[in-house]
Scaffold this active site. Structure first.
Site, PDB file in Angstrom:
ATOM      1  N   TYR A 180      12.409  26.525  15.158  1.00  0.00           N
ATOM      2  CA  TYR A 180      11.791  27.209  14.020  1.00  0.00           C
ATOM      3  C   TYR A 180      12.359  28.620  13.874  1.00  0.00           C
ATOM      4  O   TYR A 180      12.803  29.008  12.805  1.00  0.00           O
ATOM      5  CB  TYR A 180      10.288  27.253  14.307  1.00  0.00           C
ATOM      6  CG  TYR A 180       9.413  27.764  13.193  1.00  0.00           C
ATOM      7  CD1 TYR A 180       8.777  26.875  12.333  1.00  0.00           C
ATOM      8  CD2 TYR A 180       9.172  29.119  13.044  1.00  0.00           C
ATOM      9  CE1 TYR A 180       7.937  27.339  11.330  1.00  0.00           C
ATOM     10  CE2 TYR A 180       8.338  29.586  12.051  1.00  0.00           C
ATOM     11  CZ  TYR A 180       7.721  28.701  11.189  1.00  0.00           C
ATOM     12  OH  TYR A 180       6.887  29.162  10.213  1.00  0.00           O
ATOM     13  N   ASP A 225      18.892  28.104 -16.389  1.00  0.00           N
ATOM     14  CA  ASP A 225      17.486  27.787 -16.748  1.00  0.00           C
ATOM     15  C   ASP A 225      16.459  28.286 -15.730  1.00  0.00           C
ATOM     16  O   ASP A 225      15.381  28.705 -16.100  1.00  0.00           O
ATOM     17  CB  ASP A 225      17.197  26.281 -16.842  1.00  0.00           C
ATOM     18  CG  ASP A 225      18.353  25.413 -17.234  1.00  0.00           C
ATOM     19  OD1 ASP A 225      19.488  25.904 -17.297  1.00  0.00           O
ATOM     20  OD2 ASP A 225      18.115  24.220 -17.471  1.00  0.00           O
ATOM     21  N   HIS A 270      14.129  18.692 -21.895  1.00  0.00           N
ATOM     22  CA  HIS A 270      15.248  17.754 -21.718  1.00  0.00           C
ATOM     23  C   HIS A 270      15.065  16.827 -20.526  1.00  0.00           C
ATOM     24  O   HIS A 270      15.619  15.742 -20.502  1.00  0.00           O
ATOM     25  CB  HIS A 270      16.585  18.494 -21.633  1.00  0.00           C
ATOM     26  CG  HIS A 270      16.596  19.681 -20.714  1.00  0.00           C
ATOM     27  ND1 HIS A 270      15.767  20.749 -20.892  1.00  0.00           N
ATOM     28  CD2 HIS A 270      17.334  19.957 -19.614  1.00  0.00           C
ATOM     29  CE1 HIS A 270      16.007  21.642 -19.933  1.00  0.00           C
ATOM     30  NE2 HIS A 270      16.938  21.186 -19.151  1.00  0.00           N
TER      31      HIS A 270
END
Ligand code: F0G
Length: 463
Positions: free
Chosen positions: A74, A127, A455
């Site tokens: 981790y 986007d 879209h």
């Protein structure tokens, strides 16, 4: 002078993935079921998949073997330090925060650099940053040069460049503190995978410094951009690709990266910065949204593959093959008279649907119609980057708005398809072009709750 006969792929193929062939009748049915939206097709029903170049790379033997060394701890895992060293070598910046993919990096970057009521300038924003900026109440604006917004403009070396006159105009009209960040996307995905020149990156940086505005580079396709600088911009021909990438990033404060492109991996993202304050901020954001500082949502195996991929992507042999393969497709389409954005871009060829189907008006989605025709005739999947993806509604009047570009992007995955596959695309488009007058447009019948994302889920009918 020694002649070069070694102009084929700089690799041989060791593992193959069979692909399914389908009939036209089968594809006609599949399209109906998908409501004529390529995102809703099943990938196994696609013969050559050019929807995206993202996360679709074939990895090398070195990457696969590095994955076996993945260290899954981790905190402080060995694999992180390998990734950090590779990123420092390519970006020349000190601080590295992994993220689960590019949009994770975009999210964190936007929280810090996009400000409510202020302009976030880009050549053309991707986007995911655009969406984040809007949610935050910032005003994302594209300031790419005019040639970059005209798919029929003549070939020009660096159509991804920012027009600083447009940026100056925003400062003049809205005041010296109206811009919170300038983001340069290399290469510029939205207008054809077009590169940004070193001279432009430098000029933007000097302009921004003079006005106290931070510069960020969205570097998903950093290696492809560096190759265009090397081969097109005076003074760079003899430079090493990584010298060029480090110079590119010397002009910015922070970079985000979707490593699913030029990282040559299937998942992952990065934040790389020289701003220590932002680095600490990104650590905190990563802990709450991505994963701990030393993995950010990636497994040790993912980070190992990326550490190797970043270095493989920034070599001459790889890039020469890569860019030439995309150019091969562009050149062959041009031979057939198919109208494309010129010159050929870094990661794909963008067909100009306005010129391909001049009789189909933009509100009837000519680029989407071409995507549908290409799948129906050949089982080849491309993606619309036009009125459906970038159109919307005026926030004040609610009237539909339409983008300057109406394109079909044929993305070429890295190290995946042969030129024979690309020839299938050429043959199919030549056939469709020969009977282009027979096609009619499409009607949008479903768009989902958020227009900006329509879209992905849209449904259409054929007119
Ligand atoms: N920035 C650019 C320039 C991109 O092209 C993408 C993704 C992202 C950021 C987001 O990265 O997908 O890893 O979260 N582009 C893909 C495409 C989806 O098809 O062009 P991500």
């Amino acid at each position: 002078m020694e002649r070069n006969f070694q102009h084929a792929e700089p690799f041989r193929i060791k593992v193959v993935e069979p692909i399914k062939k389908t009939t036209r009748a089968y594809r006609t049915e599949a399209l109906k079921e998908a409501q004529y939206n390529a995102f809703r097709l099943k990938a196994e029903d696609v013969y050559v998949d050019c929807l995206t170049d993202s996360g679709t790379t074939a990895m090398s033997t070195e990457q696969w073997s590095a994955m076996m060394l993945g260290d899954e701890s981790y905190a402080g895992c060995k694999s992180f330090y390998k990734l950090e060293a590779s990123a420092q070598e390519v970006f020349g910046m000190p601080y590295v925060q992994p993220t689960h993919q590019g949009r994770g990096a975009d999210f964190i970057m936007a929280q810090y650099y996009a400000k409510p009521g202020k302009y976030a300038i880009g050549n053309m924003h991707f986007d995911t940053f655009h969406g984040n900026a809007e949610i935050l109440g910032a005003i994302p604006v594209d300031c790419v040069i005019d040639a970059g917004l005209d798919a029929a403009s003549p070939a020009e070396d660096f159509k991804g460049n920012i027009d600083l006159n447009k940026v100056q105009k925003i400062l003049d009209e809205h005041g010296p503190d109206s811009i919170s960040v300038i983001i340069i996307t290399v290469t510029c995905n939205n207008n054809g995978g077009q590169p940004v020149s070193m001279a432009n990156i430098k000029a933007v940086s000097e302009f921004a410094q003079a006005h106290n505005i931070p510069v960020v580079i969205d570097s998903a396709r950093l290696a492809e951009n560096a190759w265009f600088i090397k081969t097109r911009e005076p003074g760079y021909a003899d430079k090493d690709i990584r010298e060029i990438t480090r110079e590119m990033f010397s002009y910015c404060e922070t970079a985000t990266m979707s490593s699913k492109k030029d990282g040559l991996v299937n998942i992952g993202g990065l934040i790389v910065t020289r701003n220590h304050d932002f680095y600490l901020y990104s650590n905190v954001q990563a802990i709450v949204h991505e994963g701990f500082i030393t993995y950010g949502g990636q497994s040790g195996r993912d980070m190992e593959a990326l550490a190797v991929g970043l270095l493989e992507a920034t070599t001459d042999d790889y890039l020469e093959y890569r860019i030439n393969q995309v150019k091969y497709l562009g050149d062959r389409l041009k031979e057939k008279g198919i109208p494309c954005v010129e010159p050929s871009g870094g990661h794909g060829i963008y067909v100009d649907a306005r010129r391909f189907f001049p009789h189909i008006p933009q509100p009837e989605f000519p680029a989407q119609r071409l995507v549908v025709a290409l799948y129906q005739e050949a089982g080849i999947r491309a993606v619309e980057m036009g009125g459906c993806a970038f159109g919307g509604k005026d926030p004040v009047t609610g009237e539909p708005t339409w983008p300057a570009l109406e394109l079909m992007r044929i993305s070429v995955s890295r190290r995946v398809y042969t030129n024979n596959h690309l020839d299938c695309i050429v043959d199919a488009l030549e056939y469709i072009y020969s009977k282009r007058d027979e096609y009619r447009g499409m009607k949008l019948i479903y768009e989902g709750p958020i227009t900006a994302l329509r879209h992905f889920t849209a449904g259409f009918e054929l007119l």
